[in-house]
Design a protein around this motif. Structure first.
Motif, PDB file in Angstrom:
ATOM      1  N   ALA A  81       0.831  -1.206   0.000  1.00 19.13           N
ATOM      2  CA  ALA A  81       0.000   0.000   0.000  1.00 19.13           C
ATOM      3  C   ALA A  81       0.866   1.256   0.000  1.00 19.13           C
ATOM      4  N   ALA A  82       1.936   1.259   0.779  1.00 22.26           N
ATOM      5  CA  ALA A  82       2.829   2.423   0.828  1.00 22.26           C
ATOM      6  C   ALA A  82       3.494   2.671  -0.518  1.00 22.26           C
ATOM      7  N   VAL A  83       3.992   1.608  -1.151  1.00 25.87           N
ATOM      8  CA  VAL A  83       4.647   1.750  -2.455  1.00 25.87           C
ATOM      9  C   VAL A  83       3.653   2.251  -3.501  1.00 25.87           C
ATOM     10  N   PHE A  84       2.465   1.664  -3.523  1.00 24.63           N
ATOM     11  CA  PHE A  84       1.472   2.068  -4.522  1.00 24.63           C
ATOM     12  C   PHE A  84       0.941   3.470  -4.257  1.00 24.63           C
ATOM     13  N   LEU A  85       0.810   3.860  -2.986  1.00 21.68           N
ATOM     14  CA  LEU A  85       0.349   5.209  -2.660  1.00 21.68           C
ATOM     15  C   LEU A  85       1.363   6.239  -3.143  1.00 21.68           C
ATOM     16  N   ILE A  86       2.626   6.021  -2.848  1.00 25.00           N
ATOM     17  CA  ILE A  86       3.661   6.977  -3.254  1.00 25.00           C
ATOM     18  C   ILE A  86       3.770   7.063  -4.776  1.00 25.00           C
ATOM     19  N   SER A  87       3.843   5.915  -5.430  1.00 20.35           N
ATOM     20  CA  SER A  87       3.963   5.963  -6.896  1.00 20.35           C
ATOM     21  C   SER A  87       2.671   6.473  -7.527  1.00 20.35           C
ATOM     22  N   VAL A 109     -11.970   3.174  -5.450  1.00 19.55           N
ATOM     23  CA  VAL A 109     -12.984   2.410  -4.704  1.00 19.55           C
ATOM     24  C   VAL A 109     -12.712   0.914  -4.845  1.00 19.55           C
ATOM     25  N   GLY A 110     -12.396   0.461  -6.046  1.00 19.46           N
ATOM     26  CA  GLY A 110     -12.092  -0.960  -6.263  1.00 19.46           C
ATOM     27  C   GLY A 110     -10.860  -1.412  -5.506  1.00 19.46           C
ATOM     28  N   ALA A 111      -9.826  -0.594  -5.503  1.00 25.86           N
ATOM     29  CA  ALA A 111      -8.591  -0.943  -4.785  1.00 25.86           C
ATOM     30  C   ALA A 111      -8.833  -0.996  -3.280  1.00 25.86           C
ATOM     31  N   THR A 112      -9.623  -0.063  -2.775  1.00 24.04           N
ATOM     32  CA  THR A 112      -9.936  -0.059  -1.342  1.00 24.04           C
ATOM     33  C   THR A 112     -10.759  -1.285  -0.964  1.00 24.04           C
ATOM     34  N   ALA A 113     -11.782  -1.587  -1.747  1.00 20.43           N
ATOM     35  CA  ALA A 113     -12.608  -2.777  -1.471  1.00 20.43           C
ATOM     36  C   ALA A 113     -11.774  -4.047  -1.557  1.00 20.43           C
ATOM     37  N   GLY A 114     -10.903  -4.136  -2.548  1.00 23.19           N
ATOM     38  CA  GLY A 114     -10.039  -5.306  -2.688  1.00 23.19           C
ATOM     39  C   GLY A 114      -9.069  -5.447  -1.523  1.00 23.19           C
ATOM     40  N   GLY A 115      -8.548  -4.331  -1.045  1.00 26.02           N
ATOM     41  CA  GLY A 115      -7.639  -4.361   0.096  1.00 26.02           C
ATOM     42  C   GLY A 115      -8.324  -4.869   1.361  1.00 26.02           C
TER      43      GLY A 115
END
Length: 149
Positions: A81-87, A109-115
């Motif tokens: 999540a940290a790597v994807f948030l920064i990039s 929304v899809g990424a949050t639900a999947g997480g």
């Protein structure tokens, strides 16, 4: 990038065997030093900032040496999540992604639900099954990349 995926899958499949072989050598530990983990994690994060498809597979492979998949999964997901948030933030400001706000909102929304679904499911699956699902997904992804490339 197919080669990166293939390397990650091979390391994930062979990681436990390598760990067992190393632990059988007298005077050797199967685990990695903190510096080895940090170095490996740095290199994987740099790769993930460029090509996110292989980062989870590579992290699982790195952590499979001396660490249980179920134990390491929450930290792996947090670091992903940290790597994807920064990039992702860098990408937003250096591209024209903000011109398609509906597409961007659907992605978020899809990424949050999947997480949330992944965290919920990963806590309930046995470690062996979780590892099998991750390796099966990685293998299918790698094969598809090779077939399309």
């Amino acid at each position: 990038m197919s080669l990166v995926l293939l390397t990650g899958v091979a390391a994930g499949v062979l990681g436990r065997r390598v760990s067992r072989m190393v632990s059988q050598v007298p005077g050797r530990s199967a685990g990695m030093s903190p510096w080895a983990v940090l170095t490996g994690q740095f290199l994987i994060a740099a790769c993930g900032g460029y090509f996110g498809g292989a980062i989870g597979i590579l992290m699982m492979a790195l952590w499979s040496i001396g660490l249980d998949t179920a134990v390491g999964n929450p930290m792996r997901i947090t670091q992903l999540a940290a790597v994807f948030l920064i990039s992702g933030v860098l990408f937003l400001f250096t591209s024209d992604a903000l011109r398609a706000p509906l597409l961007l909102a659907a992605l978020l929304v899809g990424a949050t639900a999947g997480g949330f679904a992944d965290a919920h499911l990963a806590r309930r699956l046995p470690a062996r099954l979780l590892r099998g699902v991750l390796l099966a997904t990685a293998t299918v992804t790698t094969v598809l990349y090779f077939l399309r490339g």
